[in-house]
Enzyme design. Sequence first.
Site, PDB file in Angstrom:
ATOM      1  N   LYS A 240       0.810  -1.225   0.000  1.00  0.00           N
ATOM      2  CA  LYS A 240       0.000   0.000   0.000  1.00  0.00           C
ATOM      3  C   LYS A 240       0.842   1.273   0.000  1.00  0.00           C
ATOM      4  CE  LYS A 240      -4.134  -2.010   2.066  1.00  0.00           C
ATOM      5  NZ  LYS A 240      -5.069  -2.034   3.194  1.00  0.00           N
TER       6      LYS A 240
ATOM      7  N   LYS B 264      -6.935 -12.555  -6.775  1.00  0.00           N
ATOM      8  CA  LYS B 264      -8.095 -12.624  -5.886  1.00  0.00           C
ATOM      9  C   LYS B 264      -9.145 -11.576  -6.264  1.00  0.00           C
ATOM     10  CE  LYS B 264      -9.180 -12.726  -0.952  1.00  0.00           C
ATOM     11  NZ  LYS B 264      -8.695 -12.473   0.400  1.00  0.00           N
TER      12      LYS B 264
ATOM     13  N   LYS C   9     -12.896  -5.764  -4.138  1.00  0.00           N
ATOM     14  CA  LYS C   9     -13.815  -4.642  -4.371  1.00  0.00           C
ATOM     15  C   LYS C   9     -13.080  -3.385  -4.818  1.00  0.00           C
ATOM     16  CE  LYS C   9     -13.850  -3.837   0.629  1.00  0.00           C
ATOM     17  NZ  LYS C   9     -14.620  -3.984   1.851  1.00  0.00           N
TER      18      LYS C   9
END
Length: 328
Positions: free
Chosen positions: A111, A192, A195
């Site tokens: 991130k 994977k 969202k």
Amino acid sequence: MKTIFSGIQPSGTITLGNYIGAMKQFVELQNDYNCYFCIVDQHAITVPQDPAELRKNIRSLAALYLAVGIDPDKATLFIQSEVPAHAQAGWIMQCVSYIGELERMTQFKDKSAGKEAVSASLLTYPPLMAADILLYNTDLVPVGEDQKQHMELTRDLAERFNKKYGEVFTIPEIRIPKVGARIMSLQEPTKKMSKSDPNKKAFITPLDEPKQIEKKIKSAVTDSDGIVKFDVENKPGISNLLSIYSILGNKSVSELEQMYDGKGYGAFKGDLAEVVVNVFKPIQEKYHNLMETSELDDILDRGAEKANQTANLTLKNMEAAMGLGRRK
């Protein structure tokens, strides 16, 4: 009864993968365990959030928990920020964490990669996650593979605290689901389902309209040979769809392979779309009813009250063990 804790961030709606890998299984777990299901809104603010959108997402996620079958008489459903002990215990767990071990967290590396600046909370949120879990004397934490590293850190911090200050914490075990732990993207079946994927066709949510679900499944990436066969290495797309069908349709993969032998992908995808729509239809109806009534807030109020009682007790034990405050 053993205790289970699980937290989901209210950053947009959950995906089909979250439903299969987590929520669907929570409904079964609540019958056999003392379950705490937490909407971890304090974790959500490690990255910028629109306040109005965040508030809406918190209620929406709570309604989804209940709509899929979580029973507030069996499980405790609550919002993290409504239990101040989480932030207080999170600070204490930061004080027993080391910068080096936090910097090694894979999610922090991912991130923060390529960004000029990231918030300090992106580095330090694993100790808050540890506090979330440890406050409830948790025995088991159901997580996907991607959270395994954070769970190992939680166990390390709990053991470190116990060794230094006395036996305050239960050391939680990691529970990785046997099935549905990794539902893959409909557009890139080697990664994977998420969202946060910029391609909206890559994931399905429980609140998608029937036509949307049908369209997304029919446009799911497969391969050119048209044979419905489970082979993750060579046929990841159709294997992913077979996993979804098997779990939601209550049929074994081998049954499905026989059913669609010689029929091709068109018939298979059409039937799978129908299965997914039928699973989500009653969930959507209950969700919309809950969003329009005060029942949802009443349940969350009761959940916060119960969670506060348990968490405050553990927090007092933590503080007393460390010598904080004036009283033992």
